[in-house]
Design a protein around this motif. Structure first.
Motif, PDB file in Angstrom:
ATOM      1  N   GLN A   5       4.076  -8.577  -6.496  1.00 39.97           N
ATOM      2  CA  GLN A   5       4.074  -7.158  -6.187  1.00 39.97           C
ATOM      3  C   GLN A   5       5.261  -6.491  -6.862  1.00 39.97           C
ATOM      4  O   GLN A   5       6.345  -7.036  -6.925  1.00 39.97           O
ATOM      5  CB  GLN A   5       4.174  -6.920  -4.665  1.00 39.97           C
ATOM      6  CG  GLN A   5       3.020  -7.518  -3.886  1.00 39.97           C
ATOM      7  CD  GLN A   5       1.705  -6.861  -4.201  1.00 39.97           C
ATOM      8  OE1 GLN A   5       1.651  -5.659  -4.406  1.00 39.97           O
ATOM      9  NE2 GLN A   5       0.642  -7.644  -4.235  1.00 39.97           N
ATOM     10  N   ALA A  97       0.031   0.688 -12.093  1.00 37.09           N
ATOM     11  CA  ALA A  97      -0.846   0.212 -11.025  1.00 37.09           C
ATOM     12  C   ALA A  97      -2.120  -0.407 -11.585  1.00 37.09           C
ATOM     13  O   ALA A  97      -2.617  -1.411 -11.064  1.00 37.09           O
ATOM     14  CB  ALA A  97      -1.191   1.358 -10.079  1.00 37.09           C
ATOM     15  N   LEU A  98      -2.660   0.181 -12.659  1.00 38.03           N
ATOM     16  CA  LEU A  98      -3.901  -0.352 -13.221  1.00 38.03           C
ATOM     17  C   LEU A  98      -3.665  -1.721 -13.854  1.00 38.03           C
ATOM     18  O   LEU A  98      -4.483  -2.635 -13.705  1.00 38.03           O
ATOM     19  CB  LEU A  98      -4.475   0.620 -14.252  1.00 38.03           C
ATOM     20  CG  LEU A  98      -5.811   0.217 -14.894  1.00 38.03           C
ATOM     21  CD1 LEU A  98      -6.871  -0.063 -13.836  1.00 38.03           C
ATOM     22  CD2 LEU A  98      -6.282   1.292 -15.869  1.00 38.03           C
ATOM     23  N   TYR A  99      -2.541  -1.881 -14.538  1.00 39.85           N
ATOM     24  CA  TYR A  99      -2.227  -3.185 -15.120  1.00 39.85           C
ATOM     25  C   TYR A  99      -1.997  -4.228 -14.033  1.00 39.85           C
ATOM     26  O   TYR A  99      -2.452  -5.370 -14.147  1.00 39.85           O
ATOM     27  CB  TYR A  99      -1.005  -3.053 -16.021  1.00 39.85           C
ATOM     28  CG  TYR A  99      -0.607  -4.334 -16.737  1.00 39.85           C
ATOM     29  CD1 TYR A  99      -1.544  -5.294 -17.104  1.00 39.85           C
ATOM     30  CD2 TYR A  99       0.722  -4.566 -17.061  1.00 39.85           C
ATOM     31  CE1 TYR A  99      -1.174  -6.448 -17.771  1.00 39.85           C
ATOM     32  CE2 TYR A  99       1.110  -5.721 -17.731  1.00 39.85           C
ATOM     33  CZ  TYR A  99       0.160  -6.657 -18.081  1.00 39.85           C
ATOM     34  OH  TYR A  99       0.534  -7.803 -18.734  1.00 39.85           O
ATOM     35  N   LEU A 100      -1.299  -3.850 -12.976  1.00 40.77           N
ATOM     36  CA  LEU A 100      -1.111  -4.768 -11.856  1.00 40.77           C
ATOM     37  C   LEU A 100      -2.457  -5.223 -11.304  1.00 40.77           C
ATOM     38  O   LEU A 100      -2.676  -6.412 -11.040  1.00 40.77           O
ATOM     39  CB  LEU A 100      -0.286  -4.103 -10.755  1.00 40.77           C
ATOM     40  CG  LEU A 100      -0.136  -4.889  -9.445  1.00 40.77           C
ATOM     41  CD1 LEU A 100       0.590  -6.203  -9.688  1.00 40.77           C
ATOM     42  CD2 LEU A 100       0.592  -4.057  -8.398  1.00 40.77           C
ATOM     43  N   ALA A 101      -3.377  -4.265 -11.146  1.00 39.70           N
ATOM     44  CA  ALA A 101      -4.689  -4.596 -10.586  1.00 39.70           C
ATOM     45  C   ALA A 101      -5.494  -5.470 -11.537  1.00 39.70           C
ATOM     46  O   ALA A 101      -6.100  -6.474 -11.129  1.00 39.70           O
ATOM     47  CB  ALA A 101      -5.443  -3.304 -10.271  1.00 39.70           C
ATOM     48  N   MET A 102      -5.518  -5.106 -12.825  1.00 36.04           N
ATOM     49  CA  MET A 102      -6.269  -5.908 -13.785  1.00 36.04           C
ATOM     50  C   MET A 102      -5.649  -7.297 -13.948  1.00 36.04           C
ATOM     51  O   MET A 102      -6.350  -8.316 -13.945  1.00 36.04           O
ATOM     52  CB  MET A 102      -6.302  -5.201 -15.144  1.00 36.04           C
ATOM     53  CG  MET A 102      -7.277  -4.060 -15.248  1.00 36.04           C
ATOM     54  SD  MET A 102      -7.390  -3.476 -16.966  1.00 36.04           S
ATOM     55  CE  MET A 102      -8.734  -2.286 -16.825  1.00 36.04           C
ATOM     56  N   THR A 104      -3.766  -9.060 -11.959  1.00 36.18           N
ATOM     57  CA  THR A 104      -3.959  -9.894 -10.779  1.00 36.18           C
ATOM     58  C   THR A 104      -5.349 -10.504 -10.774  1.00 36.18           C
ATOM     59  O   THR A 104      -5.526 -11.705 -10.518  1.00 36.18           O
ATOM     60  CB  THR A 104      -3.735  -9.067  -9.500  1.00 36.18           C
ATOM     61  OG1 THR A 104      -2.384  -8.614  -9.464  1.00 36.18           O
ATOM     62  CG2 THR A 104      -4.020  -9.898  -8.256  1.00 36.18           C
ATOM     63  N   ARG A 105      -6.350  -9.697 -11.083  1.00 29.54           N
ATOM     64  CA  ARG A 105      -7.729 -10.195 -11.060  1.00 29.54           C
ATOM     65  C   ARG A 105      -8.022 -11.126 -12.240  1.00 29.54           C
ATOM     66  O   ARG A 105      -8.705 -12.137 -12.085  1.00 29.54           O
ATOM     67  CB  ARG A 105      -8.703  -9.011 -11.038  1.00 29.54           C
ATOM     68  CG  ARG A 105      -8.634  -8.276  -9.697  1.00 29.54           C
ATOM     69  CD  ARG A 105      -9.648  -7.154  -9.583  1.00 29.54           C
ATOM     70  NE  ARG A 105      -9.609  -6.616  -8.221  1.00 29.54           N
ATOM     71  CZ  ARG A 105     -10.266  -7.134  -7.199  1.00 29.54           C
ATOM     72  NH1 ARG A 105     -11.033  -8.192  -7.369  1.00 29.54           N
ATOM     73  NH2 ARG A 105     -10.163  -6.592  -5.987  1.00 29.54           N
ATOM     74  N   ALA A 121     -10.614  -3.386 -10.270  1.00 28.97           N
ATOM     75  CA  ALA A 121      -9.243  -3.010 -10.602  1.00 28.97           C
ATOM     76  C   ALA A 121      -9.035  -1.505 -10.479  1.00 28.97           C
ATOM     77  O   ALA A 121      -7.989  -1.048  -9.994  1.00 28.97           O
ATOM     78  CB  ALA A 121      -8.902  -3.478 -12.013  1.00 28.97           C
ATOM     79  N   ASP A 124      -8.653  -0.793  -6.862  1.00 27.44           N
ATOM     80  CA  ASP A 124      -7.340  -1.224  -6.391  1.00 27.44           C
ATOM     81  C   ASP A 124      -6.258  -0.217  -6.777  1.00 27.44           C
ATOM     82  O   ASP A 124      -5.299  -0.001  -6.028  1.00 27.44           O
ATOM     83  CB  ASP A 124      -6.980  -2.587  -6.987  1.00 27.44           C
ATOM     84  CG  ASP A 124      -7.821  -3.718  -6.412  1.00 27.44           C
ATOM     85  OD1 ASP A 124      -8.483  -3.508  -5.379  1.00 27.44           O
ATOM     86  OD2 ASP A 124      -7.810  -4.816  -7.011  1.00 27.44           O
ATOM     87  N   ALA A 125      -6.392   0.369  -7.968  1.00 23.25           N
ATOM     88  CA  ALA A 125      -5.385   1.297  -8.479  1.00 23.25           C
ATOM     89  C   ALA A 125      -5.618   2.727  -8.018  1.00 23.25           C
ATOM     90  O   ALA A 125      -4.840   3.622  -8.377  1.00 23.25           O
ATOM     91  CB  ALA A 125      -5.368   1.246 -10.004  1.00 23.25           C
TER      92      ALA A 125
END
Length: 220
Positions: A5, A97-102, A104-105, A121, A124-125
């Protein structure tokens, strides 16, 4: 395996923070680990990370690549087009946020690069599902290539992702590939690596420091 996170604590990002611009392709495991390291650096150094899009599909367009990578080069266009569309429609700040979501998945949940991953993703974002349509829209490729070259051209031709730009002490841009590290260091260890990377990358005439990679990407 825990999902990393992004966090900021007292002593991290502030008014005097150094800006570190990171260029990423969501599907690159090494860029993912480096990005997690930079977010850890934000916690222990006055650094603010900004995210930008590059593309391994652009980088290798027209090149001969091993067959096992060819499918990834084709599928890889979708996520980066979606990132560019999100940036254009909602501002560059949404890329974190979008990179974090992508990431992670893709890297932790092994969800692939397809539409289901993109839709999840985006949710999530907190971004509209309609952005997923950009995955097949070549109209975003001009902006994608421009973002790609803005990151990689100052570093040179024989690099990939991740690429980082920071302002030098003399006001000139310091741009470099890497660091490639596995796993991502935490706490003060992350800060010490940052200090060292800046010291060598900011040295006039310094070009390369490398050793054989002896482990796979570890997403700890």
């Amino acid at each position: 395996m825990g999902i990393p996170q992004a966090q900021t604590v007292s002593g991290g990002v502030g008014s005097a923070a150094t800006t570190a611009d990171l260029w990423f392709d969501p599907r690159c495991p090494w860029a993912w680990i480096t990005s997690r390291w930079l977010l850890e650096v934000e916690r222990v150094r006055p650094v603010e990370v900004r995210f930008h899009v590059m593309s391994l599909s652009v980088l290798n367009d027209g090149r001969e690549v091993p067959e096992k990578y060819r499918r990834g080069m084709v599928e890889g266009w979708g996520p980066v087009r979606v990132c560019i569309a999100a940036e254009q429609q909602h501002g560059p700040g949404v890329l974190r946020a979008l990179y974090l979501a992508m990431g992670t998945r893709i890297h932790h949940q092994k969800a692939g690069l397809g539409r289901d991953m993109v839709l999840a993703a985006l949710a999530d974002a907190g971004l509209p599902a309609g952005l997923a349509e950009a995955a097949d829209d070549t109209g975003y490729d001009e902006a994608l290539r421009a973002s790609h070259h803005a990151g990689l051209d100052p570093v040179g031709t024989e690099v990939g992702t991740p690429v980082i730009h920071v302002p030098g002490t003399d006001g000139e841009l310091v741009a470099f590939f890497g660091p490639v590290v596995s796993p991502s260091p935490r706490g003060e260890a992350a800060g010490r690596l940052w200090d060292g990377v800046l010291a060598v990358a900011g040295t006039d005439g310094f070009f390369e420091l490398k050793r054989a990679r002896t482990r796979e990407a570890l997403f700890e």
